[in-house]
Design a protein around this motif. Structure first.
Motif, short mmCIF file in Angstrom:
data_model
loop_
_atom_site.label_atom_id
_atom_site.label_comp_id
_atom_site.label_asym_id
_atom_site.label_seq_id
_atom_site.Cartn_x
_atom_site.Cartn_y
_atom_site.Cartn_z
N THR A 81 -19.86 32.01 -2.11
CA THR A 81 -20.99 32.36 -2.55
C THR A 81 -21.81 31.31 -3.66
N SER A 82 -20.79 30.36 -4.11
CA SER A 82 -21.51 29.50 -4.88
C SER A 82 -20.97 27.91 -4.48
N LEU A 83 -21.74 27.03 -5.14
CA LEU A 83 -21.25 25.52 -4.96
C LEU A 83 -19.97 25.43 -5.61
N GLU A 84 -19.55 25.96 -6.81
CA GLU A 84 -18.44 25.74 -7.41
C GLU A 84 -17.11 26.57 -6.54
N GLN A 85 -17.39 27.44 -6.00
CA GLN A 85 -16.49 28.02 -5.06
C GLN A 85 -16.15 27.01 -3.87
N ILE A 86 -17.26 26.65 -3.20
CA ILE A 86 -17.12 25.56 -2.14
C ILE A 86 -16.26 24.20 -2.56
N ASN A 87 -16.77 23.80 -3.75
CA ASN A 87 -16.04 22.66 -4.33
C ASN A 87 -14.65 22.78 -4.63
N LYS A 88 -14.20 24.08 -4.94
CA LYS A 88 -12.74 24.29 -5.28
C LYS A 88 -11.91 24.58 -4.25
N GLU A 89 -12.65 25.19 -3.12
CA GLU A 89 -11.65 25.84 -1.94
C GLU A 89 -11.96 25.04 -0.83
N ILE A 90 -12.75 24.17 -0.67
CA ILE A 90 -12.78 23.21 0.64
C ILE A 90 -12.60 21.95 0.28
N PRO A 91 -11.59 21.29 0.96
CA PRO A 91 -11.12 19.90 0.64
C PRO A 91 -12.44 19.06 0.97
N ALA A 92 -12.21 17.98 -0.16
CA ALA A 92 -13.51 17.13 -0.16
C ALA A 92 -13.67 16.23 1.13
N ASP A 93 -12.53 15.82 1.91
CA ASP A 93 -12.82 15.26 2.96
C ASP A 93 -13.41 16.24 4.28
N TRP A 94 -13.53 17.49 4.07
CA TRP A 94 -14.24 18.13 5.03
C TRP A 94 -15.62 18.07 4.79
N THR A 95 -16.16 17.03 5.02
CA THR A 95 -17.63 16.79 4.60
C THR A 95 -18.66 17.42 5.28
N HIS A 96 -18.42 17.81 6.54
CA HIS A 96 -19.36 18.44 7.25
C HIS A 96 -19.28 20.08 7.12
N VAL A 97 -18.12 20.56 6.98
CA VAL A 97 -18.07 22.00 6.64
C VAL A 97 -18.68 22.16 5.30
N ARG A 98 -18.25 21.18 4.25
CA ARG A 98 -19.00 21.45 2.84
C ARG A 98 -20.42 21.51 2.86
N GLY A 99 -20.70 20.32 3.51
CA GLY A 99 -22.32 20.12 3.72
C GLY A 99 -23.05 21.45 4.17
N MET A 100 -22.56 22.04 5.33
CA MET A 100 -22.94 23.05 6.01
C MET A 100 -23.10 24.39 4.85
N LEU A 101 -21.87 24.52 4.49
CA LEU A 101 -21.81 25.67 3.60
C LEU A 101 -22.64 25.52 2.44
N LYS A 102 -22.97 24.23 1.69
CA LYS A 102 -23.55 24.13 0.72
C LYS A 102 -25.29 24.55 0.94
N LYS A 103 -25.64 23.91 2.32
CA LYS A 103 -26.90 24.60 2.59
C LYS A 103 -27.23 26.08 2.82
N ILE A 104 -25.93 26.82 3.02
CA ILE A 104 -26.01 28.12 3.28
C ILE A 104 -26.14 28.77 1.95
N VAL A 105 -25.33 28.16 0.85
CA VAL A 105 -25.29 29.05 -0.35
C VAL A 105 -26.74 28.66 -1.14
N VAL A 106 -27.10 27.30 -0.83
CA VAL A 106 -28.22 26.96 -1.57
C VAL A 106 -29.41 26.61 -0.56
N PRO A 107 -30.05 27.33 -0.07
CA PRO A 107 -31.11 26.94 0.95
C PRO A 107 -32.25 26.30 0.38
N SER A 108 -32.68 25.37 1.22
CA SER A 108 -33.81 24.43 0.57
C SER A 108 -35.06 24.99 0.78
#
Length: 108
Positions: A81-108
């Motif tokens: 539910t937050s960018l902090e949680q995504i950054n903490k729990e999703i490995p940095a090299d999983w860029t596609h999953v992280r990017g998609m999750l970030k768009k879900i948590v913080v819609p444009s």
């Protein structure tokens, strides 16, 4: 043990078996098989799926076969539910999953 509890345990065992099968099916080369498996994984939020989703997102650069949109739908079911949680729990090299999750948590 009562019959209701036995039935619940059996259902959980069957669900785990089905999930293991679907996880292996996601690795299939046939796009329609991957698509069907993604749809069948509705409400399954096993963290082990995230690495598979990353591989599929790298493999499917566009949404031509609806793989990316189906993964987005599956990711929306995770309790991130937050960018902090995504950054903490999703490995940095999983860029596609992280990017998609970030768009879900913080819609444009």
């Amino acid at each position: 043990m009562n019959s209701e509890r036995l039935c619940w345990l059996e259902n959980q065992r069957i669900r785990r078996i089905i999930c293991r099968i679907l996880l292996s099916v996601l690795e299939d080369e046939e796009v329609r098989v991957q698509h069907t498996a993604l749809q069948a994984l509705r409400e399954v939020t096993d963290p082990g799926l995230l690495e598979i989703y990353e591989r599929l997102l790298r493999q499917h650069k566009t949404n031509k076969d609806y793989i990316r949109s189906n993964i987005k739908t599956r990711l929306e079911e995770f309790a991130l539910t937050s960018l902090e949680q995504i950054n903490k729990e999703i490995p940095a090299d999983w860029t596609h999953v992280r990017g998609m999750l970030k768009k879900i948590v913080v819609p444009s």
